[in-house]
Design a protein around this motif. Structure first.
Motif, PDB file in Angstrom:
ATOM      1  N   GLY A  67       0.791  -1.225   0.000  1.00  0.00           N
ATOM      2  CA  GLY A  67       0.000   0.000   0.000  1.00  0.00           C
ATOM      3  C   GLY A  67       0.825   1.277   0.000  1.00  0.00           C
ATOM      4  N   LYS A  68       2.100   1.189  -0.306  1.00  0.00           N
ATOM      5  CA  LYS A  68       2.967   2.372  -0.337  1.00  0.00           C
ATOM      6  C   LYS A  68       2.682   3.185  -1.601  1.00  0.00           C
ATOM      7  CE  LYS A  68       7.785   3.740  -0.284  1.00  0.00           C
ATOM      8  NZ  LYS A  68       9.166   3.303  -0.324  1.00  0.00           N
ATOM      9  N   VAL A  69       2.538   4.508  -1.443  1.00  0.00           N
ATOM     10  CA  VAL A  69       2.276   5.397  -2.565  1.00  0.00           C
ATOM     11  C   VAL A  69       3.420   6.405  -2.658  1.00  0.00           C
ATOM     12  CG1 VAL A  69       0.680   7.068  -3.574  1.00  0.00           C
ATOM     13  CG2 VAL A  69      -0.216   5.150  -2.261  1.00  0.00           C
ATOM     14  N   THR A  70       4.030   6.504  -3.840  1.00  0.00           N
ATOM     15  CA  THR A  70       5.127   7.438  -4.072  1.00  0.00           C
ATOM     16  C   THR A  70       4.763   8.336  -5.252  1.00  0.00           C
ATOM     17  OG1 THR A  70       6.672   5.728  -3.354  1.00  0.00           O
ATOM     18  CG2 THR A  70       7.600   7.617  -4.495  1.00  0.00           C
ATOM     19  N   VAL A  71       4.915   9.637  -5.065  1.00  0.00           N
ATOM     20  CA  VAL A  71       4.587  10.610  -6.108  1.00  0.00           C
ATOM     21  C   VAL A  71       5.841  11.422  -6.421  1.00  0.00           C
ATOM     22  CG1 VAL A  71       3.120  12.549  -6.763  1.00  0.00           C
ATOM     23  CG2 VAL A  71       2.230  10.793  -5.231  1.00  0.00           C
ATOM     24  N   ASN A  72       6.290  11.377  -7.666  1.00  0.00           N
ATOM     25  CA  ASN A  72       7.487  12.101  -8.096  1.00  0.00           C
ATOM     26  C   ASN A  72       8.670  11.863  -7.150  1.00  0.00           C
ATOM     27  OD1 ASN A  72       6.005  13.075 -10.219  1.00  0.00           O
ATOM     28  ND2 ASN A  72       5.838  15.151  -9.446  1.00  0.00           N
TER      29      ASN A  72
ATOM     30  N   ASN B 136      -9.192  11.602  -2.111  1.00  0.00           N
ATOM     31  CA  ASN B 136      -9.668  11.598  -3.491  1.00  0.00           C
ATOM     32  C   ASN B 136      -8.792  10.698  -4.360  1.00  0.00           C
ATOM     33  OD1 ASN B 136     -11.060  12.319  -5.851  1.00  0.00           O
ATOM     34  ND2 ASN B 136      -9.680  14.031  -6.217  1.00  0.00           N
ATOM     35  N   ILE B 137      -7.485  10.782  -4.171  1.00  0.00           N
ATOM     36  CA  ILE B 137      -6.553   9.979  -4.960  1.00  0.00           C
ATOM     37  C   ILE B 137      -6.724   8.496  -4.677  1.00  0.00           C
ATOM     38  CG2 ILE B 137      -4.100   9.455  -5.276  1.00  0.00           C
ATOM     39  CD1 ILE B 137      -3.617  12.501  -4.727  1.00  0.00           C
ATOM     40  N   LEU B 138      -6.928   8.131  -3.418  1.00  0.00           N
ATOM     41  CA  LEU B 138      -7.027   6.724  -3.034  1.00  0.00           C
ATOM     42  C   LEU B 138      -8.427   6.142  -3.211  1.00  0.00           C
ATOM     43  CD1 LEU B 138      -4.826   6.783   0.186  1.00  0.00           C
ATOM     44  CD2 LEU B 138      -4.183   6.032  -2.108  1.00  0.00           C
ATOM     45  N   LYS B 139      -9.388   6.942  -3.646  1.00  0.00           N
ATOM     46  CA  LYS B 139     -10.771   6.481  -3.809  1.00  0.00           C
ATOM     47  C   LYS B 139     -10.897   5.238  -4.693  1.00  0.00           C
ATOM     48  CE  LYS B 139     -15.008   7.581  -2.718  1.00  0.00           C
ATOM     49  NZ  LYS B 139     -15.449   7.488  -1.335  1.00  0.00           N
ATOM     50  N   PRO B 140     -10.210   5.144  -5.840  1.00  0.00           N
ATOM     51  CA  PRO B 140     -10.347   3.927  -6.666  1.00  0.00           C
ATOM     52  C   PRO B 140      -9.895   2.661  -5.929  1.00  0.00           C
ATOM     53  CG  PRO B 140      -9.320   5.663  -7.945  1.00  0.00           C
ATOM     54  CD  PRO B 140      -9.405   6.158  -6.539  1.00  0.00           C
ATOM     55  N   LEU B 141      -8.863   2.776  -5.097  1.00  0.00           N
ATOM     56  CA  LEU B 141      -8.410   1.615  -4.325  1.00  0.00           C
ATOM     57  C   LEU B 141      -9.429   1.250  -3.254  1.00  0.00           C
ATOM     58  CD1 LEU B 141      -4.680   2.650  -3.927  1.00  0.00           C
ATOM     59  CD2 LEU B 141      -5.533   0.751  -5.283  1.00  0.00           C
TER      60      LEU B 141
ATOM     61  N   LEU C 221      -4.177  11.753 -10.889  1.00  0.00           N
ATOM     62  CA  LEU C 221      -3.674  10.542 -10.230  1.00  0.00           C
ATOM     63  C   LEU C 221      -4.801   9.564  -9.938  1.00  0.00           C
ATOM     64  CD1 LEU C 221      -0.972  11.806  -7.733  1.00  0.00           C
ATOM     65  CD2 LEU C 221      -0.646  10.473  -9.790  1.00  0.00           C
ATOM     66  N   SER C 222      -5.918  10.070  -9.476  1.00  0.00           N
ATOM     67  CA  SER C 222      -7.061   9.210  -9.219  1.00  0.00           C
ATOM     68  C   SER C 222      -7.514   8.518 -10.497  1.00  0.00           C
ATOM     69  CB  SER C 222      -8.206  10.037  -8.636  1.00  0.00           C
ATOM     70  OG  SER C 222      -9.339   9.258  -8.402  1.00  0.00           O
ATOM     71  N   HIS C 223      -7.547   9.266 -11.587  1.00  0.00           N
ATOM     72  CA  HIS C 223      -7.930   8.706 -12.893  1.00  0.00           C
ATOM     73  C   HIS C 223      -6.928   7.637 -13.330  1.00  0.00           C
ATOM     74  CE1 HIS C 223      -8.384   9.309 -17.457  1.00  0.00           C
ATOM     75  NE2 HIS C 223      -9.401   8.582 -17.049  1.00  0.00           N
TER      76      HIS C 223
END
Length: 88
Positions: A26-31, A47-52, A79-81
């Motif tokens: 579940g680790k999320v890395t952005v840039n 909002n970003i994690l909503k699809p998960l 990112l969400s998309h």
């Protein structure tokens, strides 16, 4: 067994994200930065994690993404998309 990695592109207005999703913790890395550092506002992170969350896969995949263009809100939506398309 080889772990699969899924790729997708997300867009919102002028923001573009490239997202790689792979099985993990579940680790999320952005840039190349920690998720919480890049998006300090909690509503954007939710909002970003909503699809998960909707697919009941929160904590089962690691997400590596790059994002550019637009503002912070547009980047969060891109990112969400991208995550939603990668899970598809």
């Amino acid at each position: 067994m080889e772990a699969k990695r899924y790729y997708a592109t997300g867009r919102r207005k002028t923001a573009i994200s490239r997202v790689w999703v792979s099985p993990g913790e579940g680790k999320v890395t952005v840039n190349r930065r920690a998720f919480e550092d890049y998006f300090p506002v909690e509503t954007e992170r939710l909002n970003i994690l909503k699809p998960l969350e909707v697919t009941s896969t929160l904590g089962k995949f690691d997400v590596l993404c790059t994002v550019s263009g637009g503002g912070v809100g547009g980047q969060a939506d891109a990112l969400s998309h991208g995550i939603a398309r990668a899970l598809e």
